[in-house]
Design a protein around this motif. Structure first.
Motif, short mmCIF file in Angstrom:
data_model
loop_
_atom_site.label_atom_id
_atom_site.label_comp_id
_atom_site.label_asym_id
_atom_site.label_seq_id
_atom_site.Cartn_x
_atom_site.Cartn_y
_atom_site.Cartn_z
N CYS A 1 17.29 -39.89 -3.96
CA CYS A 1 16.88 -38.58 -4.48
C CYS A 1 18.09 -37.64 -4.52
O CYS A 1 18.72 -37.39 -3.49
N HIS B 1 18.15 -34.44 -4.93
CA HIS B 1 17.91 -33.22 -4.15
C HIS B 1 18.13 -33.49 -2.65
O HIS B 1 18.65 -32.64 -1.94
N CYS B 2 17.75 -34.67 -2.20
CA CYS B 2 17.94 -35.05 -0.79
C CYS B 2 19.43 -35.20 -0.49
O CYS B 2 19.92 -34.75 0.55
N THR C 1 11.58 -41.88 5.38
CA THR C 1 11.42 -42.23 3.98
C THR C 1 10.33 -43.29 3.83
O THR C 1 9.94 -43.92 4.82
N GLN D 1 3.67 -39.11 4.59
CA GLN D 1 3.51 -38.47 3.28
C GLN D 1 2.10 -37.89 3.12
O GLN D 1 1.94 -36.76 2.68
N ARG E 1 4.50 -33.89 -1.91
CA ARG E 1 4.46 -34.19 -3.34
C ARG E 1 5.85 -34.49 -3.90
O ARG E 1 5.98 -35.10 -4.95
N SER E 2 6.90 -33.99 -3.22
CA SER E 2 8.26 -34.25 -3.67
C SER E 2 9.20 -34.23 -2.47
O SER E 2 8.85 -33.72 -1.41
N THR E 3 10.37 -34.79 -2.68
CA THR E 3 11.37 -34.84 -1.61
C THR E 3 12.55 -33.95 -2.02
O THR E 3 12.80 -33.76 -3.21
N TYR F 1 11.20 -32.85 1.85
CA TYR F 1 10.20 -31.99 2.49
C TYR F 1 10.69 -31.78 3.92
O TYR F 1 11.14 -32.73 4.57
N GLU G 1 8.46 -27.10 1.08
CA GLU G 1 8.17 -28.12 0.08
C GLU G 1 9.36 -28.32 -0.85
O GLU G 1 9.46 -29.34 -1.51
N LYS G 2 10.24 -27.34 -0.89
CA LYS G 2 11.49 -27.43 -1.65
C LYS G 2 12.61 -27.03 -0.70
O LYS G 2 12.40 -26.20 0.20
#
Length: 162
Positions: free
Chosen positions: A60, A62-63, A86, A121, A127-129, A131, A146-147
């Motif tokens: 990911c 973002h991760c 994960t 989860q 809903r997204s990673t 988190y 969450e973001k």
């Protein structure tokens, strides 16, 4: 009739509570396989120390960005137990992530997979990673994201956990 009305109002109230997506107040009852091929649970956490749960995916972007921003702040995060979880089962991918971000240098980081159980989860309704959930030294939820937050905001929130 009163019992029926009570029962219906209970169902509606429960539905409204779930709709707010409020994370549970205690740490998820995870069981993860770490990069050392050892299973760990919340029982392995040190008592009376704050905890940061990060649900992530090794691939990911973002991760990965979160970790790049976190890297210069690692010294400020040394007093919080960071559990990175994960769903990815390929331990090799997790080990590459662990190596790329040099997490072996930080004994307060635990990285592992819950596999396809999706227990964590589902527990947090992710809903997204990535988190992130922050727990104080008493194991009570203080904040969740969450973001990914700005790193200074996350470090300030972590410092308030002590």
């Amino acid at each position: 009739m009163k019992k029926l009305l009570f029962f219906i109002s209970l169902i509606i109230t429960t539905g409204c509570i779930r709709a707010q997506n409020t994370p549970p107040p205690v740490i998820a009852p995870y069981r993860i396989l770490t990069t050392d091929s050892v299973y760990v649970t919340p029982k392995n956490l040190k008592k009376h120390k704050p905890v940061m749960i990060i649900y992530f995916a090794p691939d990911c972007s973002h991760c990965q960005h979160l970790m790049m921003e976190m890297k210069p702040k690692m010294n400020e995060l040394k007093n919080v137990q960071v559990v990175m979880i994960t769903f990815v089962e390929q331990l090799q991918a997790i080990k590459v992530f662990y190596r790329d971000f040099d997490l072996a240098k930080y004994p307060n980081f635990i990285v592992g997979t819950e596999g396809y159980s999706y227990l964590v989860q589902k527990y947090y309704n992710i809903r997204s990673t990535p988190y992130i959930a922050l727990y104080n030294k008493n194991g009570k939820l203080v904040n969740s994201y969450e973001k990914p937050p700005k790193m200074d905001e996350l470090v300030a929130a972590v410092k308030k956990l002590y």
